[in-house]
Design an enzyme around this catalytic site. Structure first.
Site, PDB file in Angstrom:
ATOM      1  N   HIS A 204       0.731  -1.078  -0.009  1.00 50.60           N
ATOM      2  CA  HIS A 204       0.036   0.121   0.025  1.00 50.60           C
ATOM      3  C   HIS A 204       0.831   1.255  -0.188  1.00 50.60           C
ATOM      4  CE1 HIS A 204      -3.814  -2.279   1.875  1.00 50.60           C
ATOM      5  NE2 HIS A 204      -3.584  -2.241   0.453  1.00 50.60           N
ATOM      6  N   CYS A 501       0.662  -3.093 -17.712  1.00 46.82           N
ATOM      7  CA  CYS A 501       0.068  -2.258 -16.759  1.00 46.82           C
ATOM      8  C   CYS A 501       0.498  -2.470 -15.569  1.00 46.82           C
ATOM      9  CB  CYS A 501      -1.390  -2.460 -16.906  1.00 46.82           C
ATOM     10  SG  CYS A 501      -2.144  -4.212 -16.338  1.00 46.82           S
TER      11      CYS A 501
END
Length: 569
Positions: A204, A501
């Site tokens: 994160h 991506c």
């Protein structure tokens, strides 16, 4: 045990001036500033709290329920005011704060006489141990659980929420690890870099650092010994934290990084090398707000539209109309441009309340991504219907791709369903089996998109959230790049595009290597778009190819990065 036991204590062995601490580079850039550290929850000796009388236990349970609900509400409110990755991770943490598993474990302890604070501590410890043993993406939630614990205990005791202080001047935020609630609200004007002892390239902390566009290094050995107030130089390209560096040399490094950043800020697209070889530079987005923000950059389109957000925040499956409205916002933001929509990638650490996920010993290798449709075919059907409806209403022609494809048969089935709705089908290459069989998969789909985060995890058999294994899950690993090269060759052989991506596309140096391998598009966090495009514009295709060849001949991620730097500078 106290509520702060998970927070690292600083060692007395302060590193000598000039000491260079090595970590894993996540976001390029250089910053020089004093260290700040997250505020700690004041010591609460939960083990010393008295038992609750039987007649008071119901009230104590209500007090706990209210505190947990308050914390979850604050997290949801932050998610509502954030965008992109920050919104997604905050929403996921808010959901975890209301998870019936740990809440039930705490309530059981309260009914047996434990005071609420001690019950919270014990329940979270129970689930931390469970998640740690499960490993994989579940282990990522340990930091989130401990953050929730500290916030709930603070609420129970009428204390301020623990978290990151707001400095008055530019500072480098250093921590053992950072929870989503800490990182999502950071101001890049004053928090100029991040460094953590734990975490990996796809944690994160890393994801939000990319969104903020500030230098970031994770898995830094020895960082806990650097006290607050120490001046450090963070190099997000080399993956180093230099303690009390020579001031003149540090300022020179920052000035050079500023020059590079200024050059990037002047880049306005489209994506191409110095000799005109075109490589589309696209943005990763999660919702309409993130798409509108990305539209302010030179991004040529959307290479990854993560659709999980509209599913993760609900107790029931959103309707086709509700989904179509969300998808339509992104199509509208990039009207007339390429938009690639990834179908639902839930499961593992992103469970859906309404999908009936089984309990799995190893969720990262379990029912996630396209596999959810096996027992919940309606989810995929409805989502494709919604994408088609949004396309028809907007007049746009989105591409759509499925995550976690492992076989040609899965690709064939997905492609048929997408084409029946007039959509252009593709798949994600995240599983080594899919890279090995890319040629057969391309018989059924029109494009491939490589998700380097999971591809690195599965190729190296290493939990991508583990700090101890962060060097293995580095996207510069030659084995990972060899699979990328194999996939790209398969696409080139039949004239079909192959993009990247994953977070690897946000690294300007690695973006050049990927271009040399033959990748046709690069999709990154919006904050990384200009840096990637500017770096590409400074090198030739031949240089990119030479760098790619050099990288494929190395034996480690560090060697690969050094080989690319030697060619590309």
């Amino acid at each position: 045990m106290t509520a702060t036991s998970s927070l690292s204590s600083q060692s007395a062995s302060r590193p000598d001036p000039g000491t260079v601490l090595q970590g894993v580079p996540v976001v390029a850039g250089v910053a020089y500033a004093p260290v700040i550290r997250p505020g700690r929850l004041p010591e609460v000796d939960v083990s010393g709290l008295p038992e609750v009388a039987e007649g008071d236990r119901a009230a104590e349970g209500e007090r706990f329920t209210a505190a947990a609900a308050t914390v979850a509400g604050r997290l949801r409110d932050r998610a509502a005011h954030a965008t992109g990755a920050a919104s997604e991770v905050l929403a996921a943490t808010a959901t975890l704060a209301q998870d019936r598993g740990w809440l039930g474990a705490a309530e059981k302890r309260i009914k047996e006489g434990a005071p609420a604070a001690r019950a919270v501590n014990g329940a979270i410890d129970q689930f931390v141990e469970m998640f740690t043993k499960l490993g994989g993406l579940m282990a990522e939630r340990v930091t989130d659980l401990r953050d929730i614990r500290d916030r709930v205990i603070a609420e129970l005791n009428g204390l301020p929420e623990p978290g990151v202080p707001l400095p008055d001047s530019p500072s480098v935020l250093c921590a053992e690890d950072l929870a989503p609630a800490d990182t999502a609200g950071l101001d890049p004007a004053v928090i100029v870099a991040l460094a953590t002892t734990l975490g990996g390239p796809t944690s994160h902390t890393a994801i939000i650092a990319r969104q903020l566009g500030i230098p970031c290094v994770v898995a830094v050995h020895g960082l806990d010994d650097v006290p607050a107030g120490t001046t450090v130089l963070v190099d997000g390209t080399l993956g180093t934290v230099t303690v009390t560096p020579d001031e003149s040399a540090a300022q020179d490094a920052v000035a050079e990084a500023a020059r590079v950043a200024a050059a990037a800020a002047d880049w306005s697209g489209p994506g191409a090398t110095a000799d005109g070889h075109q490589v589309a530079v696209l943005a990763n987005v999660q919702d309409g707000a993130a798409a509108r923000a990305a539209r302010e950059t030179p991004a040529e389109g959307v290479g990854l539209f993560r659709t999980e957000l509209c599913f993760l925040n609900t107790d029931a499956e959103p309707t086709v109309d509700e989904q179509a409205q969300i998808y339509g916002e992104v199509l509208e933001a990039f009207a007339g441009r390429k938009v690639v929509i990834r179908t639902l990638d839930a499961g593992s650490d992103k469970p859906l309340k309404f999908a009936g996920h089984p309990d799995e010993a190893n969720p990262a290798l379990g029912v996630r991504g396209i596999r959810i449709a096996e027992n919940n075919p309606g989810l995929l059907h409805h989502q494709l219907d919604a994408i088609a409806a949004a396309a028809e209403k907007s007049g746009e022609q989105p591409w759509v791709m499925a995550p976690m494809i492992a076989t040609a048969q899965e690709a064939e089935s997905f492609a048929a369903q997408a084409r029946s709705r007039g959509l252009t089908p593709g798949v994600m290459i995240e599983v080594p089996a899919a890279a090995l069989l890319a040629e057969r998969i391309l018989e059924h789909v029109d494009f491939l998109s490589i998700g380097t985060n999971d591809l690195a995890q599965y190729t190296m058999a290493a939990d991508r959230m583990s700090a101890e294994l962060a060097t293995l899950t580095d996207p510069w690993q030659p084995a990972v790049l060899a699979l990328v090269a194999m996939t790209v060759r398969a696409g080139a052989a039949v004239g079909k595009p192959v993009g990247v991506c994953g977070e690897a596309a946000a690294d300007p140096l690695l973006a050049c290597v990927l271009t040399g391998l033959g990748v046709t598009s690069l999709s990154a966090a919006a904050a990384a778009v200009q840096g990637v495009g500017a770096k590409l514009a400074q090198v030739t295709l031949q240089q990119c190819r030479e760098a790619a060849d050099a990288v494929l001949g190395t034996a480690s991620a560090a060697e690969a990065r050094a080989a690319a730097l030697a060619v590309l500078g």
